[in-house]
Scaffold this motif. Structure first.
Motif, mmCIF file in Angstrom:
data_model
loop_
_atom_site.group_PDB
_atom_site.id
_atom_site.type_symbol
_atom_site.label_atom_id
_atom_site.label_comp_id
_atom_site.label_asym_id
_atom_site.label_seq_id
_atom_site.Cartn_x
_atom_site.Cartn_y
_atom_site.Cartn_z
ATOM 1 N N ILE A 19 0.825 -1.121 0.029
ATOM 2 C CA ILE A 19 -0.087 0.087 0.065
ATOM 3 C C ILE A 19 0.827 1.317 0.163
ATOM 4 O O ILE A 19 0.654 2.324 -0.845
ATOM 5 C CB ILE A 19 -0.970 0.008 1.016
ATOM 6 N N ARG A 20 2.051 1.238 0.851
ATOM 7 C CA ARG A 20 2.783 2.764 0.855
ATOM 8 C C ARG A 20 3.542 2.575 -0.559
ATOM 9 O O ARG A 20 3.675 3.820 -0.934
ATOM 10 C CB ARG A 20 3.726 2.296 2.001
ATOM 11 N N GLU A 21 3.856 1.501 -0.944
ATOM 12 C CA GLU A 21 4.703 1.832 -2.461
ATOM 13 C C GLU A 21 3.539 2.049 -3.450
ATOM 14 O O GLU A 21 3.740 2.996 -4.213
ATOM 15 C CB GLU A 21 5.101 0.256 -2.867
ATOM 16 N N ALA A 22 2.420 1.801 -3.340
ATOM 17 C CA ALA A 22 1.405 2.132 -4.238
ATOM 18 C C ALA A 22 0.973 3.693 -4.343
ATOM 19 O O ALA A 22 1.066 4.545 -5.067
ATOM 20 C CB ALA A 22 0.112 1.386 -4.268
ATOM 21 N N LEU A 23 0.997 4.016 -2.836
ATOM 22 C CA LEU A 23 0.586 5.493 -2.504
ATOM 23 C C LEU A 23 1.827 6.318 -3.072
ATOM 24 O O LEU A 23 1.493 7.436 -3.673
ATOM 25 C CB LEU A 23 0.261 5.536 -1.073
ATOM 26 N N ALA A 24 2.980 5.843 -2.702
ATOM 27 C CA ALA A 24 4.052 6.756 -3.256
ATOM 28 C C ALA A 24 4.225 6.739 -4.611
ATOM 29 O O ALA A 24 4.587 7.988 -5.091
ATOM 30 C CB ALA A 24 5.575 6.026 -2.661
ATOM 31 N N GLY A 25 3.772 5.859 -5.367
ATOM 32 C CA GLY A 25 3.720 5.975 -6.746
ATOM 33 C C GLY A 25 2.791 7.249 -7.224
ATOM 34 O O GLY A 25 2.876 7.909 -8.208
ATOM 35 N N ARG A 26 1.598 7.275 -6.764
ATOM 36 C CA ARG A 26 0.650 8.032 -6.928
ATOM 37 C C ARG A 26 1.001 9.526 -6.626
ATOM 38 O O ARG A 26 0.788 10.643 -7.385
ATOM 39 C CB ARG A 26 -0.795 7.884 -6.267
ATOM 40 N N LEU A 27 1.558 9.923 -5.759
ATOM 41 C CA LEU A 27 2.182 11.050 -5.027
ATOM 42 C C LEU A 27 3.275 11.584 -5.980
ATOM 43 O O LEU A 27 3.407 12.605 -6.087
ATOM 44 C CB LEU A 27 2.628 10.879 -3.623
ATOM 45 N N ALA A 28 4.228 10.474 -6.326
ATOM 46 C CA ALA A 28 5.228 10.767 -7.316
ATOM 47 C C ALA A 28 4.559 11.463 -8.636
ATOM 48 O O ALA A 28 4.977 12.444 -9.198
ATOM 49 C CB ALA A 28 6.013 9.805 -7.534
ATOM 50 N N MET A 29 3.532 10.712 -9.002
ATOM 51 C CA MET A 29 2.863 11.348 -10.283
ATOM 52 C C MET A 29 2.062 12.848 -9.956
ATOM 53 O O MET A 29 2.406 13.606 -11.013
ATOM 54 C CB MET A 29 1.776 10.436 -10.701
ATOM 55 N N LEU A 30 1.626 13.016 -8.913
ATOM 56 C CA LEU A 30 1.497 14.373 -8.548
ATOM 57 C C LEU A 30 2.494 15.170 -8.604
ATOM 58 O O LEU A 30 2.320 16.697 -8.773
ATOM 59 C CB LEU A 30 0.404 14.461 -7.112
ATOM 60 N N GLY A 31 3.558 14.756 -8.075
ATOM 61 C CA GLY A 31 4.861 15.619 -8.096
ATOM 62 C C GLY A 31 5.165 16.064 -9.620
ATOM 63 O O GLY A 31 5.726 17.097 -9.808
ATOM 64 N N ASN A 32 5.313 14.840 -10.299
ATOM 65 C CA ASN A 32 5.577 15.059 -11.744
ATOM 66 C C ASN A 32 4.793 16.064 -12.448
ATOM 67 O O ASN A 32 5.296 16.735 -13.220
ATOM 68 C CB ASN A 32 5.673 13.898 -12.362
ATOM 69 N N ALA A 33 3.546 16.317 -12.020
ATOM 70 C CA ALA A 33 2.557 17.062 -12.406
ATOM 71 C C ALA A 33 2.692 18.645 -12.123
ATOM 72 O O ALA A 33 2.054 19.457 -12.344
ATOM 73 C CB ALA A 33 1.125 16.429 -12.410
ATOM 74 N N GLY A 34 3.546 18.747 -10.976
ATOM 75 C CA GLY A 34 3.886 20.192 -10.474
ATOM 76 C C GLY A 34 2.869 20.522 -9.366
ATOM 77 O O GLY A 34 2.711 21.474 -8.875
ATOM 78 N N LEU A 51 2.403 18.636 -6.055
ATOM 79 C CA LEU A 51 3.093 18.532 -5.000
ATOM 80 C C LEU A 51 4.664 18.380 -5.096
ATOM 81 O O LEU A 51 5.202 18.378 -5.991
ATOM 82 C CB LEU A 51 2.643 17.095 -4.324
ATOM 83 N N ASP A 52 5.268 18.833 -3.991
ATOM 84 C CA ASP A 52 6.733 19.002 -3.987
ATOM 85 C C ASP A 52 7.198 17.790 -3.100
ATOM 86 O O ASP A 52 7.204 17.829 -2.029
ATOM 87 C CB ASP A 52 6.943 20.210 -3.235
ATOM 88 N N VAL A 53 7.481 16.731 -3.768
ATOM 89 C CA VAL A 53 7.713 15.187 -3.113
ATOM 90 C C VAL A 53 9.037 14.566 -3.434
ATOM 91 O O VAL A 53 9.405 14.053 -4.301
ATOM 92 C CB VAL A 53 6.707 14.181 -3.295
ATOM 93 N N PRO A 54 10.234 15.188 -2.811
ATOM 94 C CA PRO A 54 11.442 14.809 -2.966
ATOM 95 C C PRO A 54 11.552 13.286 -2.976
ATOM 96 O O PRO A 54 12.502 12.821 -3.599
ATOM 97 C CB PRO A 54 12.560 15.786 -1.907
ATOM 98 N N ASP A 55 10.887 12.840 -1.897
ATOM 99 C CA ASP A 55 11.083 11.476 -1.481
ATOM 100 C C ASP A 55 9.753 10.879 -1.590
ATOM 101 O O ASP A 55 8.762 11.042 -0.474
ATOM 102 C CB ASP A 55 11.870 10.972 -0.469
ATOM 103 N N PRO A 56 9.134 10.236 -2.350
ATOM 104 C CA PRO A 56 7.678 9.794 -2.737
ATOM 105 C C PRO A 56 7.302 9.123 -1.457
ATOM 106 O O PRO A 56 6.268 8.920 -0.766
ATOM 107 C CB PRO A 56 7.414 9.192 -3.876
ATOM 108 N N ALA A 57 8.313 8.105 -1.209
ATOM 109 C CA ALA A 57 8.058 7.037 0.054
ATOM 110 C C ALA A 57 7.949 7.632 1.586
ATOM 111 O O ALA A 57 6.994 7.178 2.198
ATOM 112 C CB ALA A 57 9.136 6.057 -0.094
ATOM 113 N N ILE A 58 8.816 8.650 1.404
ATOM 114 C CA ILE A 58 8.571 9.244 2.963
ATOM 115 C C ILE A 58 7.311 10.098 2.696
ATOM 116 O O ILE A 58 6.677 10.124 3.970
ATOM 117 C CB ILE A 58 9.727 10.198 3.008
#
Length: 211
Positions: A140-155, A157-164
């Motif tokens: 679940i954490r890995e799946a959520l990190a992936g979605r947050l990373a996508m929001l980061g790539n879209a500008g 969210l600012d997520v230097p480390d999606p897992a954290i």
């Protein structure tokens, strides 16, 4: 034209499934120490020796039962996480909906029992937590990190480390669950829980959302 048929469960698979299905409620109601293999065998409708032929004693059965419950909870939670709406006009509201849905998953039936048992038994057997983490928490954490990373790539969210960031999201949105549900022993007030979850989402957004 050939057709494909799904494999039918074997009798051995059926019995193993029956044991796990029976063990979950027994462990959940009684805890590890008070739960008996006799009670699990009776609930599964099989003999006690049959359980020992499938599992390495009560300890092995307990660990596999906890991992099995974690996988079941993981399936529902994974679907919720991967349905997060990433569109710029919807992602904030979707994050709120995601947090509420994940919290609901954690409070339902076997998930609530799982949380109580993991907390109660991890000191006795740290391996229980490791099993549950691998089967339920990490995917679940890995799946959520992936979605947050996508929001980061879209500008968005600012997520230097999606897992954290994923860990922060889970911790912030579920921080008050133990006190509001008496450690998972009560349902809790739905409005209080929703308010606490929404506050957690807002705290996450203040930390990670791009202005």
């Amino acid at each position: 034209m050939s057709t494909t048929t799904s494999a039918k469960p074997t009798p051995r698979t059926d019995k193993r499934r029956a044991i796990l299905d029976a063990a979950g409620p027994v462990f959940g109601d009684s805890g590890y120490e008070r739960a008996s293999v006799d009670a699990i065998a009776a609930a599964a409708g099989i003999s006690k020796p049959t359980i020992y032929s499938y599992f390495d004693g009560k300890e092995g059965l307990f660990r596999e039962t906890m991992a099995d419950i974690a996988r079941q909870v993981n399936e529902a939670s994974y679907d919720i996480v991967t349905s997060l709406d990433l569109r710029p006009e919807h992602w904030r509201a979707s994050l709120h909906e995601l947090a509420i849905a994940l919290t609901a998953c954690q409070r339902q039936g076997c998930a609530a029992a799982l949380s109580r048992l993991v907390l109660a038994e991890s000191r006795r057997d740290p391996g229980v937590f490791d099993e549950v983490r691998r089967a339920g928490i990490e995917p679940i954490r890995e799946a959520l990190a992936g979605r947050l990373a996508m929001l980061g790539n879209a500008g968005l969210l600012d997520v230097p480390d999606p897992a954290i960031a994923a860990q922060h999201f889970i911790v912030l949105t579920q921080a008050h669950l133990p006190e509001l549900t008496a450690g998972g022993t009560r349902a809790g007030d739905p409005q209080q829980i929703e308010d606490a979850v929404q506050q957690g989402v807002e705290a996450f957004l203040r930390a990670y959302a791009v202005a």
